[in-house]
Each structure stands twice: as structure tokens, then as C-alpha cells.
Design a protein around this motif. Structure first.
Motif, short mmCIF file in Angstrom:
data_model
loop_
_atom_site.label_atom_id
_atom_site.label_comp_id
_atom_site.label_asym_id
_atom_site.label_seq_id
_atom_site.Cartn_x
_atom_site.Cartn_y
_atom_site.Cartn_z
N SER A 151 0.81 -1.22 0.00
CA SER A 151 0.00 0.00 0.00
C SER A 151 0.84 1.27 0.00
O SER A 151 0.30 2.36 -0.05
N TYR A 152 2.13 1.12 0.07
CA TYR A 152 3.03 2.26 0.23
C TYR A 152 3.83 2.54 -1.04
O TYR A 152 4.33 1.62 -1.69
N VAL A 153 3.96 3.83 -1.34
CA VAL A 153 4.94 4.27 -2.32
C VAL A 153 6.32 4.10 -1.68
O VAL A 153 6.51 4.42 -0.50
N LEU A 165 16.38 12.94 -3.22
CA LEU A 165 15.51 11.89 -3.72
C LEU A 165 16.11 11.32 -5.00
O LEU A 165 16.38 12.06 -5.94
N VAL A 166 16.29 10.01 -5.03
CA VAL A 166 16.92 9.35 -6.16
C VAL A 166 15.89 8.70 -7.08
O VAL A 166 15.94 8.87 -8.30
N ALA A 167 14.96 7.94 -6.49
CA ALA A 167 14.01 7.19 -7.31
C ALA A 167 12.75 6.91 -6.49
O ALA A 167 12.81 6.78 -5.27
N THR A 168 11.63 6.81 -7.22
CA THR A 168 10.32 6.55 -6.61
C THR A 168 9.62 5.47 -7.41
O THR A 168 9.72 5.44 -8.64
N ILE A 169 8.89 4.60 -6.70
CA ILE A 169 8.08 3.59 -7.38
C ILE A 169 6.70 3.56 -6.71
O ILE A 169 6.60 3.63 -5.47
N SER A 170 5.67 3.47 -7.52
CA SER A 170 4.30 3.45 -7.01
C SER A 170 4.04 2.15 -6.24
O SER A 170 4.81 1.20 -6.31
N SER A 171 2.91 2.12 -5.55
CA SER A 171 2.62 0.98 -4.67
C SER A 171 2.52 -0.34 -5.42
O SER A 171 2.99 -1.37 -4.93
N ALA A 172 1.97 -0.29 -6.63
CA ALA A 172 1.84 -1.51 -7.43
C ALA A 172 3.04 -1.75 -8.34
O ALA A 172 3.13 -2.80 -8.98
N GLY A 173 3.92 -0.75 -8.41
CA GLY A 173 5.12 -0.90 -9.22
C GLY A 173 4.99 -0.46 -10.66
O GLY A 173 5.94 -0.57 -11.44
#
Length: 115
Positions: A30-32, A46-54
Motif C-alpha cells: 500500500s506504500y509508495v 531523492l533518487v528514485a520513486t516507485i508506485s505501490s503496485a510498481g
């Protein structure tokens, strides 16, 4: 709640490392998830972000094309594949879990790129 990073170390310029961050104690899917880094004397970046489902990812311009963030929700783990490493990538790397007003941090893992 725990976020435990691993996979850091020392590598020569042009080398690769794969960081892992194992999560427990919360509903990981459920978390980013984000990777940050902090070099000595500099602010955390901040280097990289991925959504909860990827399905969605974002990268800092400084790492775009070299780093890849991914996650395995079945294993409660987020990864950061780092290729073509440069000396300026030297930093402590932290994983971060975010959902609304909740935020959790790992303890960090050192990455050193040097010849």
C-alpha cells in the motif's frame, strides 16, 4: 515497523551494485517506496520513486538511465539497481515508505565509488 537496507559497498567507477530494502510491520503493497541518498556535507536527495503496485517510476536526472527501481510486493522488498556508477554517486542510501501522512525510514547503507 522495519526497513532494512542491504547491498551497499565499495565499487570502482563504471561498476554496479544492487541495493535491497526489506520491509516488515506494515502493509508494504500500500506504500509508495523511495530511495534517497545523502553525501557528506550535502542535503538528502531523492533518487528514485516507485508506485505501490510498481507500475510507475521516477528518477532524479542525475541517475536517469543508470539506476532502476523495482519492487516485489510478495517479498516486501524494494530494489535499486545501480549501473555505470560514478564517484559522485558516493553516499549513504536510504529507503523510505510513504502513504498519506505515514513515513518510515531505513537506517541506510553506504555506497562508495572510488578507483
Amino acid at each position: 515497523v522495519q526497513l532494512v537496507e542491504s547491498g551497499g559497498g565499495s565499487v570502482q567507477p563504471g561498476g554496479s551494485l544492487r541495493l535491497s530494502c526489506a520491509a516488515s510491520g506494515f502493509t508494504f503493497s500500500s506504500y509508495v517506496m523511495k530511495w534517497y541518498r545523502q553525501a557528506p556535507g550535502k542535503e538528502r536527495e531523492l533518487v528514485a520513486t516507485i508506485s505501490s503496485a510498481g507500475g510507475s517510476t521516477n528518477y532524479a536526472d542525475s541517475v536517469k538511465g543508470r539506476f532502476t527501481i523495482s519492487r516485489d510486493n510478495a517479498k516486501n522488498t524494494v530494489y535499486l539497481q545501480m549501473n555505470s556508477l560514478k564517484p559522485e554517486d558516493t553516499a549513504v542510501y536510504y529507503c523510505n515508505a510513504v502513504r498519506w501522512y505515514d513515513a518510515y525510514w531505513g537506517q541506510g547503507t553506504q555506497v562508495t565509488v572510488s578507483s
